[in-house]
Design a protein around this motif. Structure first.
Motif, PDB file in Angstrom:
ATOM      1  N   GLN A 209      -5.584   3.079 -11.691  1.00 37.54           N
ATOM      2  CA  GLN A 209      -4.999   2.036 -10.944  1.00 37.54           C
ATOM      3  C   GLN A 209      -4.540   2.452  -9.351  1.00 37.54           C
ATOM      4  OE1 GLN A 209      -4.792  -1.195 -11.411  1.00 37.54           O
ATOM      5  NE2 GLN A 209      -5.786  -0.508 -13.398  1.00 37.54           N
ATOM      6  N   HIS A 210      -5.553   3.544  -8.734  1.00 38.55           N
ATOM      7  CA  HIS A 210      -5.257   4.140  -7.541  1.00 38.55           C
ATOM      8  C   HIS A 210      -6.339   3.763  -6.490  1.00 38.55           C
ATOM      9  CE1 HIS A 210      -8.580   6.085  -9.803  1.00 38.55           C
ATOM     10  NE2 HIS A 210      -8.903   6.870  -8.638  1.00 38.55           N
ATOM     11  N   ARG A 211      -6.877   2.614  -6.759  1.00 35.71           N
ATOM     12  CA  ARG A 211      -7.804   2.182  -5.861  1.00 35.71           C
ATOM     13  C   ARG A 211      -7.250   1.170  -5.054  1.00 35.71           C
ATOM     14  NH1 ARG A 211     -10.383   3.126 -10.790  1.00 35.71           N
ATOM     15  NH2 ARG A 211     -11.917   5.248 -10.661  1.00 35.71           N
ATOM     16  N   ALA A 212      -7.918   0.746  -3.824  1.00 34.70           N
ATOM     17  CA  ALA A 212      -7.756  -0.374  -2.984  1.00 34.70           C
ATOM     18  C   ALA A 212      -7.584  -1.575  -3.619  1.00 34.70           C
ATOM     19  CB  ALA A 212      -8.536  -0.212  -1.646  1.00 34.70           C
ATOM     20  N   ASN A 213      -8.597  -1.862  -4.817  1.00 37.26           N
ATOM     21  CA  ASN A 213      -8.697  -3.140  -5.624  1.00 37.26           C
ATOM     22  C   ASN A 213      -7.903  -3.212  -6.775  1.00 37.26           C
ATOM     23  OD1 ASN A 213     -10.411  -1.405  -6.817  1.00 37.26           O
ATOM     24  ND2 ASN A 213     -12.020  -2.684  -7.189  1.00 37.26           N
ATOM     25  N   SER A 214      -7.050  -2.300  -6.848  1.00 37.77           N
ATOM     26  CA  SER A 214      -6.017  -2.100  -8.182  1.00 37.77           C
ATOM     27  C   SER A 214      -5.294  -3.361  -8.325  1.00 37.77           C
ATOM     28  CB  SER A 214      -5.380  -0.935  -8.122  1.00 37.77           C
ATOM     29  OG  SER A 214      -5.980   0.437  -7.860  1.00 37.77           O
ATOM     30  N   ARG A 215      -4.842  -3.601  -9.365  1.00 38.92           N
ATOM     31  CA  ARG A 215      -4.099  -4.797 -10.070  1.00 38.92           C
ATOM     32  C   ARG A 215      -2.412  -4.020 -10.032  1.00 38.92           C
ATOM     33  NH1 ARG A 215      -2.344  -3.038 -14.847  1.00 38.92           N
ATOM     34  NH2 ARG A 215      -4.086  -1.878 -16.197  1.00 38.92           N
ATOM     35  N   VAL A 216      -2.220  -3.355  -9.089  1.00 43.79           N
ATOM     36  CA  VAL A 216      -1.103  -2.854  -8.952  1.00 43.79           C
ATOM     37  C   VAL A 216      -0.663  -3.015  -7.404  1.00 43.79           C
ATOM     38  CG1 VAL A 216       0.775  -0.959  -8.786  1.00 43.79           C
ATOM     39  CG2 VAL A 216      -0.700  -1.317 -10.891  1.00 43.79           C
ATOM     40  N   LEU A 217       0.699  -3.435  -6.935  1.00 42.67           N
ATOM     41  CA  LEU A 217       0.957  -3.507  -5.531  1.00 42.67           C
ATOM     42  C   LEU A 217       2.284  -2.466  -5.680  1.00 42.67           C
ATOM     43  CD1 LEU A 217      -0.536  -6.433  -5.869  1.00 42.67           C
ATOM     44  CD2 LEU A 217       0.497  -6.813  -3.383  1.00 42.67           C
ATOM     45  N   LEU A 218       2.312  -1.470  -4.736  1.00 41.44           N
ATOM     46  CA  LEU A 218       3.429  -0.757  -4.581  1.00 41.44           C
ATOM     47  C   LEU A 218       4.377  -1.087  -3.413  1.00 41.44           C
ATOM     48  CD1 LEU A 218       1.306   2.691  -4.688  1.00 41.44           C
ATOM     49  CD2 LEU A 218       2.458   1.466  -6.591  1.00 41.44           C
ATOM     50  N   GLN A 219       5.615  -0.766  -3.738  1.00 47.37           N
ATOM     51  CA  GLN A 219       6.625  -1.323  -2.695  1.00 47.37           C
ATOM     52  C   GLN A 219       7.696  -0.736  -2.446  1.00 47.37           C
ATOM     53  OE1 GLN A 219       8.506  -5.193  -3.952  1.00 47.37           O
ATOM     54  NE2 GLN A 219       8.498  -4.781  -5.985  1.00 47.37           N
ATOM     55  N   SER A 220       8.644  -0.486  -1.490  1.00 46.82           N
ATOM     56  CA  SER A 220       9.936   0.201  -1.363  1.00 46.82           C
ATOM     57  C   SER A 220      10.610  -0.227  -0.053  1.00 46.82           C
ATOM     58  CB  SER A 220       9.303   1.817  -1.208  1.00 46.82           C
ATOM     59  OG  SER A 220      10.780   2.623  -1.146  1.00 46.82           O
ATOM     60  N   PHE A 221      11.791  -0.056  -0.244  1.00 47.90           N
ATOM     61  CA  PHE A 221      12.611  -0.136   1.037  1.00 47.90           C
ATOM     62  C   PHE A 221      12.732   0.764   2.047  1.00 47.90           C
ATOM     63  CE2 PHE A 221      14.722  -3.477  -1.866  1.00 47.90           C
ATOM     64  CZ  PHE A 221      14.750  -4.484  -1.079  1.00 47.90           C
ATOM     65  N   GLU A 222      12.176   1.991   1.542  1.00 46.01           N
ATOM     66  CA  GLU A 222      12.104   2.861   2.492  1.00 46.01           C
ATOM     67  C   GLU A 222      10.567   3.209   2.843  1.00 46.01           C
ATOM     68  OE1 GLU A 222      13.935   6.809   1.037  1.00 46.01           O
ATOM     69  OE2 GLU A 222      15.498   5.545   0.213  1.00 46.01           O
ATOM     70  N   PRO A 223      10.328   2.857   4.071  1.00 50.43           N
ATOM     71  CA  PRO A 223       9.001   2.954   4.665  1.00 50.43           C
ATOM     72  C   PRO A 223       8.183   4.208   4.564  1.00 50.43           C
ATOM     73  CG  PRO A 223      10.377   1.889   6.355  1.00 50.43           C
ATOM     74  CD  PRO A 223      11.234   2.318   5.168  1.00 50.43           C
ATOM     75  N   SER A 224       9.048   5.534   4.655  1.00 44.72           N
ATOM     76  CA  SER A 224       8.126   6.753   4.432  1.00 44.72           C
ATOM     77  C   SER A 224       7.798   6.850   2.689  1.00 44.72           C
ATOM     78  CB  SER A 224       9.289   7.823   4.824  1.00 44.72           C
ATOM     79  OG  SER A 224      10.409   7.843   3.716  1.00 44.72           O
ATOM     80  N   SER A 225       8.315   6.272   2.181  1.00 44.19           N
ATOM     81  CA  SER A 225       7.808   6.082   0.657  1.00 44.19           C
ATOM     82  C   SER A 225       6.400   5.721   0.522  1.00 44.19           C
ATOM     83  CB  SER A 225       8.584   5.430  -0.451  1.00 44.19           C
ATOM     84  OG  SER A 225       8.347   5.654  -1.761  1.00 44.19           O
ATOM     85  N   MET A 226       6.029   4.513   1.141  1.00 41.78           N
ATOM     86  CA  MET A 226       5.090   3.909   1.380  1.00 41.78           C
ATOM     87  C   MET A 226       3.897   4.699   2.245  1.00 41.78           C
ATOM     88  SD  MET A 226       5.044   1.278  -0.665  1.00 41.78           S
ATOM     89  CE  MET A 226       5.854   2.501  -1.667  1.00 41.78           C
ATOM     90  N   GLU A 227       4.392   5.406   3.122  1.00 42.89           N
ATOM     91  CA  GLU A 227       3.461   6.256   4.181  1.00 42.89           C
ATOM     92  C   GLU A 227       3.012   7.374   3.098  1.00 42.89           C
ATOM     93  OE1 GLU A 227       4.258   6.532   8.577  1.00 42.89           O
ATOM     94  OE2 GLU A 227       6.361   6.314   7.557  1.00 42.89           O
ATOM     95  N   ARG A 228       4.173   7.943   2.428  1.00 40.92           N
ATOM     96  CA  ARG A 228       3.534   9.153   1.424  1.00 40.92           C
ATOM     97  C   ARG A 228       2.635   8.791   0.644  1.00 40.92           C
ATOM     98  NH1 ARG A 228       6.389  13.800   0.872  1.00 40.92           N
ATOM     99  NH2 ARG A 228       8.114  12.965   2.108  1.00 40.92           N
ATOM    100  N   LEU A 229       2.820   7.475  -0.037  1.00 41.59           N
ATOM    101  CA  LEU A 229       1.929   7.065  -1.243  1.00 41.59           C
ATOM    102  C   LEU A 229       0.733   6.910  -0.676  1.00 41.59           C
ATOM    103  CD1 LEU A 229       4.360   5.108  -3.421  1.00 41.59           C
ATOM    104  CD2 LEU A 229       2.840   6.805  -4.338  1.00 41.59           C
TER     105      LEU A 229
END
Length: 332
Positions: free
Chosen positions: A169-189
């Protein structure tokens, strides 16, 4: 219109249990939500917060009485029991309980029925359910307090990325969406996996905690400007604002005039998935409340119609069956 359950069908079952996730899926939710916090031995488990005194029966376990403590999490003093002080095996000896029993007393019927699920367990559950149903089961996964956990040597992004790769589930077409209240966490991911990412946005005058730690003076009000949204679009595919950022409430609690947020986000190429629609009066705008009990159901359909009218792409809902019916009405 995409309907995401809120931490499972948490209007009906104790949140972040396989029972709540299963019911959310059975009720028709398009995506099932998890919040992730780490254990002492580096596993990721699904809890709304790392403090588990209110969501498990840990207080009834005398062997863990000495682990009750006070910590500062994101600048707030919190007393209780914390996942980072337990191994996964120890957490598995606990049973999940309803987080807001005064508001949802019927859910306490299910106290003790399920354990605390690991994220690895949920990924396997979703794959099994997808095979049984003949269609992918989507997950919406939040990193909780990532700056705090990184500060104590339990960063969540790297183990999360490893799990996503393990389950494909690490690809752009994965069936997972990631989220966070901390923008840097999404930048890191964004540097670890191609899995789609969403930045969560709280009240306009609030500051993401990673901004506070970094000395960044910006608030959510800065992030929802056109420039702020274009910046988010550089490392994420969507935003998850509080519903009040989409339609503010007046001083009397009724809905005011919708903001430009949905249009501006769409112009920046971002999806808009606000949170959280609920059936109970205490959560509804004043004009949609019915009766005098704050725990009674109000006109959730009317409120959802008002939010759908703004052009949002979906909504998080503790009662996904209600939101799905409202979405069907809206489409007609």
């Amino acid at each position: 219109m995409c309907i995401k359950d809120g931490r499972g069908a948490s209007g009906y079952r104790p949140e972040h249990t396989l029972g709540a996730y299963q019911l959310g899926l059975d009720l028709g939710a398009d995506i099932i939500e998890q919040d992730l916090v780490p254990t002492r031995d580096g596993h990721l488990v699904c809890r709304h917060e790392n403090e588990i005194g209110g969501t498990t029966d840990v207080a009834d376990h005398p062997e863990f009485a000495g682990r009750r403590t006070t910590k500062t999490v994101d600048g707030q003093s919190v007393t209780g029991w914390f996942t980072e002080d337990f191994t996964l095996a120890e957490l598995k000896t606990l049973r999940a309980t309803e987080r807001v029993p005064d508001q949802r007393p019927n859910n306490t019927l299910y106290n003790g029925r399920w354990t605390v699920p690991s994220y690895d367990e949920v990924l396997r559950w979703a794959a099994d359910q997808g095979r049984e149903r003949g269609r992918p089961v989507w997950l919406y996964t939040e990193t909780k307090h990532p700056t705090y956990f990184r500060s104590i040597g339990l960063a969540v992004e790297e183990p999360l990325a490893r799990l996503l790769r393990k389950h494909g589930q690490h690809r752009a077409n994965s069936r997972v969406l990631l989220q966070s209240f901390e923008p840097s966490s999404m930048e890191r991911l964004a540097g670890l996996v191609d899995t789609p990412r969403v930045v969560l946005l709280s009240a306009a005058d609030s500051r993401p905690y990673d901004f506070t730690e970094a000395g960044d003076p910006r608030t959510v009000a800065d992030l929802v400007t056109r420039d702020g949204l274009r910046e988010i679009a550089g490392y994420a595919q969507g935003i998850g604002p509080t519903l009040d950022l989409v339609i503010p409430r007046r001083s009397d609690g009724t809905l005011g005039t919708p903001t430009r947020l949905v249009d501006d986000a769409h112009d920046a190429g971002l999806l808009v998935h606000p949170y959280t629609a609920r059936n109970e009066n205490r959560y509804l705008p004043a004009e949609f409340r019915r009766g005098t009990s704050s725990n009674a159901y109000g006109d959730a359909f009317g409120a959802l119609r008002a939010w759908f009218d703004t052009g949002i792409d979906g909504v998080f809902a503790d009662h996904p069956d209600t939101a799905l019916l409202a979405a069907a009405d809206f489409r007609r």
